[in-house]
Write a protein that holds these residues in place. Structure first.
Motif, PDB file in Angstrom:
ATOM      1  N   VAL A  27     -20.418   0.975 -32.270  1.00  0.00           N
ATOM      2  CA  VAL A  27     -19.526   0.709 -33.389  1.00  0.00           C
ATOM      3  C   VAL A  27     -20.261   0.915 -34.717  1.00  0.00           C
ATOM      4  N   ILE A  28     -21.518   0.474 -34.762  1.00  0.00           N
ATOM      5  CA  ILE A  28     -22.333   0.599 -35.965  1.00  0.00           C
ATOM      6  C   ILE A  28     -23.653   1.244 -35.567  1.00  0.00           C
ATOM      7  N   SER A  29     -24.093   2.223 -36.307  1.00  0.00           N
ATOM      8  CA  SER A  29     -25.384   2.836 -36.030  1.00  0.00           C
ATOM      9  C   SER A  29     -26.483   1.807 -36.249  1.00  0.00           C
ATOM     10  N   GLY A  30     -27.534   1.901 -35.455  1.00  0.00           N
ATOM     11  CA  GLY A  30     -28.646   0.967 -35.583  1.00  0.00           C
ATOM     12  C   GLY A  30     -29.243   0.676 -34.225  1.00  0.00           C
ATOM     13  N   GLU A  31     -29.917  -0.444 -34.125  1.00  0.00           N
ATOM     14  CA  GLU A  31     -30.572  -0.788 -32.868  1.00  0.00           C
ATOM     15  C   GLU A  31     -30.712  -2.302 -32.725  1.00  0.00           C
ATOM     16  N   ASN A  32     -30.814  -2.729 -31.474  1.00  0.00           N
ATOM     17  CA  ASN A  32     -31.021  -4.138 -31.143  1.00  0.00           C
ATOM     18  C   ASN A  32     -29.997  -5.049 -31.816  1.00  0.00           C
ATOM     19  N   GLN A  33     -28.754  -4.595 -31.864  1.00  0.00           N
ATOM     20  CA  GLN A  33     -27.692  -5.348 -32.544  1.00  0.00           C
ATOM     21  C   GLN A  33     -27.137  -6.423 -31.611  1.00  0.00           C
ATOM     22  N   ARG A  34     -27.157  -7.660 -32.087  1.00  0.00           N
ATOM     23  CA  ARG A  34     -26.725  -8.756 -31.224  1.00  0.00           C
ATOM     24  C   ARG A  34     -26.293  -9.950 -32.059  1.00  0.00           C
ATOM     25  N   ILE A  35     -25.507 -10.786 -31.447  1.00  0.00           N
ATOM     26  CA  ILE A  35     -25.092 -12.052 -32.045  1.00  0.00           C
ATOM     27  C   ILE A  35     -25.651 -13.173 -31.186  1.00  0.00           C
ATOM     28  N   ASP A  36     -26.424 -14.035 -31.797  1.00  0.00           N
ATOM     29  CA  ASP A  36     -27.075 -15.135 -31.094  1.00  0.00           C
ATOM     30  C   ASP A  36     -26.501 -16.446 -31.610  1.00  0.00           C
ATOM     31  N   ALA A  37     -26.040 -17.304 -30.724  1.00  0.00           N
ATOM     32  CA  ALA A  37     -25.413 -18.563 -31.143  1.00  0.00           C
ATOM     33  C   ALA A  37     -26.000 -19.742 -30.384  1.00  0.00           C
ATOM     34  N   LYS A  38     -26.134 -20.841 -31.086  1.00  0.00           N
ATOM     35  CA  LYS A  38     -26.621 -22.084 -30.493  1.00  0.00           C
ATOM     36  C   LYS A  38     -25.729 -23.226 -30.959  1.00  0.00           C
ATOM     37  N   PHE A  39     -25.147 -23.942 -29.991  1.00  0.00           N
ATOM     38  CA  PHE A  39     -24.325 -25.115 -30.281  1.00  0.00           C
ATOM     39  C   PHE A  39     -25.075 -26.351 -29.767  1.00  0.00           C
ATOM     40  N   SER A  40     -25.096 -27.414 -30.539  1.00  0.00           N
ATOM     41  CA  SER A  40     -25.676 -28.672 -30.068  1.00  0.00           C
ATOM     42  C   SER A  40     -24.791 -29.823 -30.524  1.00  0.00           C
ATOM     43  N   SER A  41     -24.694 -30.859 -29.716  1.00  0.00           N
ATOM     44  CA  SER A  41     -23.836 -31.995 -30.081  1.00  0.00           C
ATOM     45  C   SER A  41     -24.370 -33.291 -29.499  1.00  0.00           C
ATOM     46  N   TRP A  42     -24.071 -34.376 -30.195  1.00  0.00           N
ATOM     47  CA  TRP A  42     -24.336 -35.736 -29.732  1.00  0.00           C
ATOM     48  C   TRP A  42     -23.008 -36.481 -29.628  1.00  0.00           C
ATOM     49  N   ASN A  43     -22.882 -37.271 -28.582  1.00  0.00           N
ATOM     50  CA  ASN A  43     -21.712 -38.127 -28.408  1.00  0.00           C
ATOM     51  C   ASN A  43     -22.205 -39.564 -28.207  1.00  0.00           C
ATOM     52  N   PHE A  44     -21.788 -40.475 -29.101  1.00  0.00           N
ATOM     53  CA  PHE A  44     -22.112 -41.894 -28.999  1.00  0.00           C
ATOM     54  C   PHE A  44     -20.800 -42.617 -28.677  1.00  0.00           C
ATOM     55  N   ALA A  45     -20.752 -43.286 -27.526  1.00  0.00           N
ATOM     56  CA  ALA A  45     -19.474 -43.818 -27.047  1.00  0.00           C
ATOM     57  C   ALA A  45     -19.574 -45.275 -26.609  1.00  0.00           C
ATOM     58  N   ALA A  46     -18.482 -46.003 -26.843  1.00  0.00           N
ATOM     59  CA  ALA A  46     -18.271 -47.334 -26.274  1.00  0.00           C
ATOM     60  C   ALA A  46     -17.139 -47.193 -25.266  1.00  0.00           C
ATOM     61  N   VAL A  47     -17.383 -47.651 -24.017  1.00  0.00           N
ATOM     62  CA  VAL A  47     -16.462 -47.369 -22.911  1.00  0.00           C
ATOM     63  C   VAL A  47     -16.069 -48.661 -22.199  1.00  0.00           C
ATOM     64  N   VAL A  48     -14.818 -48.753 -21.795  1.00  0.00           N
ATOM     65  CA  VAL A  48     -14.335 -49.874 -20.989  1.00  0.00           C
ATOM     66  C   VAL A  48     -13.540 -49.308 -19.822  1.00  0.00           C
ATOM     67  N   SER A  49     -13.644 -49.938 -18.659  1.00  0.00           N
ATOM     68  CA  SER A  49     -12.888 -49.472 -17.490  1.00  0.00           C
ATOM     69  C   SER A  49     -12.589 -50.632 -16.561  1.00  0.00           C
ATOM     70  N   THR A  50     -11.593 -50.440 -15.706  1.00  0.00           N
ATOM     71  CA  THR A  50     -11.288 -51.416 -14.658  1.00  0.00           C
ATOM     72  C   THR A  50     -12.279 -51.253 -13.511  1.00  0.00           C
ATOM     73  N   ARG A  51     -12.290 -52.242 -12.601  1.00  0.00           N
ATOM     74  CA  ARG A  51     -13.237 -52.216 -11.466  1.00  0.00           C
ATOM     75  C   ARG A  51     -12.468 -52.486 -10.174  1.00  0.00           C
ATOM     76  N   LEU A  52     -11.659 -51.514  -9.795  1.00  0.00           N
ATOM     77  CA  LEU A  52     -10.837 -51.639  -8.592  1.00  0.00           C
ATOM     78  C   LEU A  52     -11.372 -50.713  -7.505  1.00  0.00           C
ATOM     79  N   PRO A  53     -11.008 -50.954  -6.250  1.00  0.00           N
ATOM     80  CA  PRO A  53     -11.599 -50.186  -5.142  1.00  0.00           C
ATOM     81  C   PRO A  53     -11.222 -48.711  -5.104  1.00  0.00           C
ATOM     82  N   VAL A  54      -9.984 -48.366  -5.443  1.00  0.00           N
ATOM     83  CA  VAL A  54      -9.516 -46.992  -5.231  1.00  0.00           C
ATOM     84  C   VAL A  54      -9.212 -46.266  -6.536  1.00  0.00           C
ATOM     85  N   ILE A  55      -8.282 -46.798  -7.315  1.00  0.00           N
ATOM     86  CA  ILE A  55      -7.903 -46.126  -8.556  1.00  0.00           C
ATOM     87  C   ILE A  55      -8.263 -47.002  -9.743  1.00  0.00           C
ATOM     88  N   ASN A  56      -8.864 -46.381 -10.760  1.00  0.00           N
ATOM     89  CA  ASN A  56      -9.291 -47.116 -11.944  1.00  0.00           C
ATOM     90  C   ASN A  56      -8.858 -46.382 -13.203  1.00  0.00           C
TER      91      ASN A  56
END
Length: 336
Positions: free
Chosen positions: A227-256
């Protein structure tokens, strides 16, 4: 369609970014090309960060010592009704060399998520000492291909350690093709505070804190497209993320049922690398490693989900409400 396939394959990295338009954008000069590309990419990188940040938990009840679970996790981050993320206002006063062919001074144009097509711009200027005069159509986005979601997926493992503490790891094995490579890894920790209570086994719910870090990186080499004249043409991407969570759940034998409140913060760096020779009426304009685009994202999200346990086999699903909402589904194999 090739651009769209790469977007999906690479968890919405815009690696196939408008190949047919890249030469034209660079012809407008580095400042204009970088400014437009930054606005065009921002929503899709934001959606990608929200997508990879999910799936860190399916219960607040931490596993006991040596308890484990291996999961296949998939996320679908939708943007069908996100009209504010599908377009941005291009004001020609903010650009050095771009003008609209129809004479407009500003106009709504598509982002990488959008569907606005047929917007023509013109360049008539002296750039890098060369006279450039051309017109071209601005790129559209995923919605123009009837795609309204950003996917991500990975394998995740969780292991119980000391009382109330569980460590996690996620990865997507490095995938390499002739022109695309992508890989993902991440680490997390969960601590169940209810495990410290004297009667924790009698409590109907568990309460935990979870911290998870995810890194997704990849590269798209389009030198061979010509598409474009040249050499070693590339797109380099880096994604990074942090997730800080407070979680609550039930404590049943089968479905929670479980739910969480999350704070997500992340960054996406996209590098346009290689040598580019932009055709002009005279000597070609040459750019080496033209520019890098960074986008930072942060926000609060909340999710609610359910988990079904059938012995060694479990499945879970939850819906996360955020700036970009995500549906998460997991197939799990574990022992408690």
């Amino acid at each position: 369609m090739r651009r769209i396939s790469l977007l999906l394959a690479m968890c919405s990295f815009s690696f196939g970014m408008a190949q047919s338009n890249l030469n034209d954008l660079l012809a407008a000069g580095l400042n204009d090309a970088e400014q437009f590309t930054t606005n065009w990419l921002a929503p899709v990188t934001e959606a990608g960060i929200y997508s990879i940040s999910n799936g860190w938990y399916n219960s607040a009840d931490a596993k006991p010592l040596a308890g484990f679970e291996i999961s296949i996790v998939g996320n679908i981050t939708g943007f069908k009704n996100k009209s504010d993320k599908k377009a941005f206002t291009l004001n020609t006063a903010d650009y050095e060399n771009l003008t609209f062919v129809d004479g407009s001074s500003s106009k709504e144009v598509a982002t990488a998520l959008g569907d606005i097509e047929g917007v023509d711009v013109a360049i008539n200027a002296t750039i890098e000492g060369q006279q450039v005069s051309t017109t071209f159509e601005l790129p559209s986005g995923l919605s123009s291909e009837d795609l309204n979601f950003v996917p991500s997926g990975y394998i995740q493992a969780s292991v119980g350690l000391i009382k109330g503490t569980e460590v996690k790891a996620r990865f997507l094995p490095k995938i390499n093709t002739d022109d695309v490579s992508i890989g993902l890894y991440g680490f997390g920790i969960q601590h169940d505070f209810t495990k410290h209570l004297p009667a924790d086994k009698l409590l109907p719910v568990a309460i935990s804190a979870v911290i998870g870090y995810t890194n997704l990186s990849g590269e798209y080499d389009f030198t061979s497209t010509g598409v474009i004249s040249g050499e070693n043409q590339r797109i380099d991407a880096k994604f990074s993320s942090w997730n800080f969570a407070a979680v609550v759940s039930t404590r049943l034998p089968v479905i929670n049922f479980y739910g969480g409140l999350n704070y997500i913060t992340g960054k996406a760096d996209t590098d346009i690398l290689g040598r580019y020779e932009v055709a002009t009426a005279g000597t070609a304009i040459v750019y080496n490693d033209p520019f890098m685009i960074s986008n930072k994202v942060s926000g609060v999200s909340a999710n609610v989900g359910t988990k079904l346990k059938l012995g060694f086999f479990r499945i879970n699903a939850d819906y996360n409400i955020a700036e970009f909402s995500t549906f998460t589904f997991g197939v799990n194999f574990g022992f408690r």
